[in-house]
Design a protein around this motif. Structure first.
Motif, PDB file in Angstrom:
ATOM      1  N   LYS A   1      10.983 -14.738  -4.648  1.00 49.15           N
ATOM      2  CA  LYS A   1      11.056 -14.380  -3.133  1.00 49.15           C
ATOM      3  C   LYS A   1      12.336 -13.510  -2.584  1.00 49.15           C
ATOM      4  CE  LYS A   1      10.808 -17.662   0.885  1.00 49.15           C
ATOM      5  NZ  LYS A   1      10.764 -19.077   1.384  1.00 49.15           N
ATOM      6  N   GLU A   2      13.387 -13.900  -3.181  1.00 49.57           N
ATOM      7  CA  GLU A   2      14.666 -13.022  -2.991  1.00 49.57           C
ATOM      8  C   GLU A   2      14.431 -11.590  -2.916  1.00 49.57           C
ATOM      9  OE1 GLU A   2      17.727 -12.353  -5.945  1.00 49.57           O
ATOM     10  OE2 GLU A   2      16.721 -13.988  -6.816  1.00 49.57           O
ATOM     11  N   PHE A   3      13.325 -10.929  -3.683  1.00 48.56           N
ATOM     12  CA  PHE A   3      13.161  -9.495  -3.604  1.00 48.56           C
ATOM     13  C   PHE A   3      12.264  -9.049  -2.508  1.00 48.56           C
ATOM     14  CE2 PHE A   3      13.920 -10.775  -8.219  1.00 48.56           C
ATOM     15  CZ  PHE A   3      15.287 -10.055  -8.213  1.00 48.56           C
ATOM     16  N   GLY A   4      11.939 -10.149  -1.260  1.00 53.25           N
ATOM     17  CA  GLY A   4      11.198  -9.585  -0.436  1.00 53.25           C
ATOM     18  C   GLY A   4       9.713 -10.061  -0.580  1.00 53.25           C
ATOM     19  N   TYR A   5       9.291 -10.656  -1.565  1.00 47.73           N
ATOM     20  CA  TYR A   5       7.909 -11.022  -1.609  1.00 47.73           C
ATOM     21  C   TYR A   5       7.342 -11.946  -0.566  1.00 47.73           C
ATOM     22  CZ  TYR A   5       7.505  -8.101  -5.603  1.00 47.73           C
ATOM     23  OH  TYR A   5       7.554  -6.705  -6.492  1.00 47.73           O
TER      24      TYR A   5
ATOM     25  N   GLY B   1       0.698  -1.264  -0.088  1.00 43.64           N
ATOM     26  CA  GLY B   1      -0.098  -0.136   0.145  1.00 43.64           C
ATOM     27  C   GLY B   1       0.977   1.074   0.024  1.00 43.64           C
ATOM     28  N   GLN B   2       2.053   1.236  -0.436  1.00 39.63           N
ATOM     29  CA  GLN B   2       3.419   2.134  -0.198  1.00 39.63           C
ATOM     30  C   GLN B   2       3.586   2.536  -1.733  1.00 39.63           C
ATOM     31  OE1 GLN B   2       3.903   3.866   2.574  1.00 39.63           O
ATOM     32  NE2 GLN B   2       2.397   2.391   3.381  1.00 39.63           N
ATOM     33  N   TYR B   3       3.972   3.712  -1.856  1.00 38.39           N
ATOM     34  CA  TYR B   3       4.655   4.215  -3.181  1.00 38.39           C
ATOM     35  C   TYR B   3       5.871   3.859  -3.107  1.00 38.39           C
ATOM     36  CZ  TYR B   3       0.815   7.951  -3.618  1.00 38.39           C
ATOM     37  OH  TYR B   3      -0.219   8.658  -3.732  1.00 38.39           O
ATOM     38  N   VAL B   4       6.413   3.540  -4.497  1.00 39.46           N
ATOM     39  CA  VAL B   4       7.711   3.111  -4.779  1.00 39.46           C
ATOM     40  C   VAL B   4       8.694   3.734  -3.954  1.00 39.46           C
ATOM     41  CG1 VAL B   4       9.422   2.589  -6.207  1.00 39.46           C
ATOM     42  CG2 VAL B   4       7.096   2.161  -7.196  1.00 39.46           C
ATOM     43  N   SER B   5       8.777   5.111  -3.865  1.00 40.95           N
ATOM     44  CA  SER B   5       9.579   6.022  -3.222  1.00 40.95           C
ATOM     45  C   SER B   5       9.680   5.571  -1.753  1.00 40.95           C
ATOM     46  CB  SER B   5       9.199   7.420  -3.388  1.00 40.95           C
ATOM     47  OG  SER B   5       7.986   7.529  -3.000  1.00 40.95           O
ATOM     48  N   HIS B   6       8.648   5.053  -1.164  1.00 42.62           N
ATOM     49  CA  HIS B   6       8.589   4.692   0.168  1.00 42.62           C
ATOM     50  C   HIS B   6       9.119   3.478   0.507  1.00 42.62           C
ATOM     51  CE1 HIS B   6       7.707   5.130   4.384  1.00 42.62           C
ATOM     52  NE2 HIS B   6       6.915   4.050   4.616  1.00 42.62           N
ATOM     53  N   HIS B   7       8.758   2.395  -0.332  1.00 42.12           N
ATOM     54  CA  HIS B   7       9.175   0.906   0.110  1.00 42.12           C
ATOM     55  C   HIS B   7      10.470   0.720  -0.789  1.00 42.12           C
ATOM     56  CE1 HIS B   7       8.166  -0.353  -4.067  1.00 42.12           C
ATOM     57  NE2 HIS B   7       6.942  -0.479  -3.899  1.00 42.12           N
ATOM     58  N   GLY B   8      11.006   1.472  -1.403  1.00 44.87           N
ATOM     59  CA  GLY B   8      12.320   1.463  -1.913  1.00 44.87           C
ATOM     60  C   GLY B   8      12.668   0.136  -3.077  1.00 44.87           C
ATOM     61  N   LEU B   9      11.771  -0.386  -3.578  1.00 42.02           N
ATOM     62  CA  LEU B   9      12.113  -1.629  -4.465  1.00 42.02           C
ATOM     63  C   LEU B   9      11.572  -1.137  -5.783  1.00 42.02           C
ATOM     64  CD1 LEU B   9      13.012  -4.621  -4.563  1.00 42.02           C
ATOM     65  CD2 LEU B   9      10.556  -5.488  -4.332  1.00 42.02           C
ATOM     66  N   MET B  10      12.726  -0.629  -6.421  1.00 41.95           N
ATOM     67  CA  MET B  10      12.464  -0.181  -7.717  1.00 41.95           C
ATOM     68  C   MET B  10      13.267  -1.279  -8.704  1.00 41.95           C
ATOM     69  SD  MET B  10      11.032   1.882  -9.794  1.00 41.95           S
ATOM     70  CE  MET B  10      11.186   2.537 -11.216  1.00 41.95           C
ATOM     71  N   LEU B  11      14.693  -1.523  -8.610  1.00 37.91           N
ATOM     72  CA  LEU B  11      15.423  -2.236  -9.457  1.00 37.91           C
ATOM     73  C   LEU B  11      15.826  -3.528  -9.030  1.00 37.91           C
ATOM     74  CD1 LEU B  11      17.390   0.795 -10.575  1.00 37.91           C
ATOM     75  CD2 LEU B  11      15.520  -0.273 -11.539  1.00 37.91           C
ATOM     76  N   TYR B  12      16.341  -4.525  -9.722  1.00 40.33           N
ATOM     77  CA  TYR B  12      16.693  -5.827  -9.239  1.00 40.33           C
ATOM     78  C   TYR B  12      17.629  -5.571  -8.312  1.00 40.33           C
ATOM     79  CZ  TYR B  12      14.249  -8.013 -12.897  1.00 40.33           C
ATOM     80  OH  TYR B  12      13.319  -8.747 -13.838  1.00 40.33           O
ATOM     81  N   HIS B  13      18.628  -4.735  -8.126  1.00 38.87           N
ATOM     82  CA  HIS B  13      19.549  -4.468  -7.199  1.00 38.87           C
ATOM     83  C   HIS B  13      19.347  -3.928  -5.798  1.00 38.87           C
ATOM     84  CE1 HIS B  13      20.154  -0.660  -9.104  1.00 38.87           C
ATOM     85  NE2 HIS B  13      20.490  -0.468  -7.678  1.00 38.87           N
ATOM     86  N   ASN B  14      17.882  -3.448  -5.934  1.00 44.63           N
ATOM     87  CA  ASN B  14      17.226  -2.838  -4.564  1.00 44.63           C
ATOM     88  C   ASN B  14      16.651  -3.887  -3.752  1.00 44.63           C
ATOM     89  OD1 ASN B  14      16.069  -0.031  -6.940  1.00 44.63           O
ATOM     90  ND2 ASN B  14      17.893   0.147  -5.231  1.00 44.63           N
ATOM     91  N   ARG B  15      16.393  -3.687  -2.594  1.00 48.61           N
ATOM     92  CA  ARG B  15      15.629  -4.510  -1.727  1.00 48.61           C
ATOM     93  C   ARG B  15      14.604  -3.715  -0.778  1.00 48.61           C
ATOM     94  NH1 ARG B  15      17.306  -7.221  -4.715  1.00 48.61           N
ATOM     95  NH2 ARG B  15      18.333  -9.079  -4.656  1.00 48.61           N
ATOM     96  N   PRO B  16      13.641  -4.029  -0.528  1.00 53.78           N
ATOM     97  CA  PRO B  16      12.669  -3.272   0.348  1.00 53.78           C
ATOM     98  C   PRO B  16      13.110  -2.826   1.726  1.00 53.78           C
ATOM     99  CG  PRO B  16      11.901  -5.645   0.285  1.00 53.78           C
ATOM    100  CD  PRO B  16      13.071  -5.553  -0.664  1.00 53.78           C
ATOM    101  N   HIS B  17      12.424  -1.794   2.106  1.00 50.01           N
ATOM    102  CA  HIS B  17      13.119  -1.458   3.548  1.00 50.01           C
ATOM    103  C   HIS B  17      12.693  -2.465   4.613  1.00 50.01           C
ATOM    104  CE1 HIS B  17      14.293   2.436   1.864  1.00 50.01           C
ATOM    105  NE2 HIS B  17      12.622   2.937   1.581  1.00 50.01           N
ATOM    106  N   GLU B  18      13.632  -2.707   5.541  1.00 46.75           N
ATOM    107  CA  GLU B  18      13.366  -3.731   6.433  1.00 46.75           C
ATOM    108  C   GLU B  18      12.077  -3.710   7.279  1.00 46.75           C
ATOM    109  OE1 GLU B  18      15.752  -6.456   7.267  1.00 46.75           O
ATOM    110  OE2 GLU B  18      16.602  -5.757   5.360  1.00 46.75           O
TER     111      GLU B  18
END
Length: 195
Positions: free
Chosen positions: A104-108, A60-77
């Motif tokens: 799964k590795e991307f936080g899903y 329910g968050q914008y991309v700028s908030h959760h941080g997962l935009m590119l393959y090398h990114n990971r979502p905020h803990e």
């Protein structure tokens, strides 16, 4: 609580489905399902591609908030997902996805007791989900069960997409003409095979 089933058909255009007003009978099963569930009519993707857009759905968050935009990114803990919230409220959680950008590795997988990516298409994930549901029902042996949050995802409509018979005949005259008229694809394309 009722069970929740979230189905994501990656890159599927809503305007090509009956429940969103398309005149051709291309989605009878989804049309029927939408009559018995919740259909969202005013939805905007938060990103132009799978990974960040789906994580916005999950949080329910914008991309700028959760941080997962590119393959090398990971979502905020500290990010809570739909699955973590539902799990903490007594839901069993399971997902069967197309993998790749939904891996799964991307936080899903956070909040899911079971998160499997058996293949990119529903032809691979649906049989796994059905096995899971049958096993779950058998193990309950008539006893009450926790409500279930089930997430199903597939890349079946992702390009290159070649529809099976008879669906492959529905759009040939209309869709390609529309693209040609708008200049999106040339009327004739020559590919030099000697290159």
């Amino acid at each position: 609580y009722p069970n929740i089933v979230l189905i994501s058909i990656d890159t599927l255009r809503a305007d090509h489905l009956g429940q969103y007003g398309h005149i051709l009978p291309v989605s009878p099963w989804l049309d029927e399902l939408s009559r018995h569930g919740t259909l969202f009519r005013d939805v905007s993707a938060q990103a132009p591609w799978t990974m960040p857009s789906h994580y916005s759905v999950f949080t329910g968050q914008y991309v700028s908030h959760h941080g997962l935009m590119l393959y090398h990114n990971r979502p905020h803990e500290d990010m809570q997902t739909m699955a973590t919230i539902l799990k903490s409220n007594g839901f069993d959680t399971a997902a069967f996805t197309g993998g790749a950008a939904m891996d799964k590795e991307f936080g899903y997988g956070v909040g899911f007791v079971l998160y499997k990516s058996p293949g990119i298409d529903f032809t691979q994930s649906i049989p796994e989900a059905i096995k899971f549901l049958k096993k779950r029902k058998h193990e309950a042996a008539g006893k009450p069960q926790n409500p279930l949050f089930l997430f199903l995802h597939g890349f079946d409509a992702h390009s290159p997409y070649i529809a099976p018979e008879p669906l492959n005949r529905f759009y040939v005259d209309h869709y390609e003409e529309e693209l040609i008229d708008r200049g999106a694809i040339p009327k004739y394309t020559f590919i030099d095979q000697s290159v």
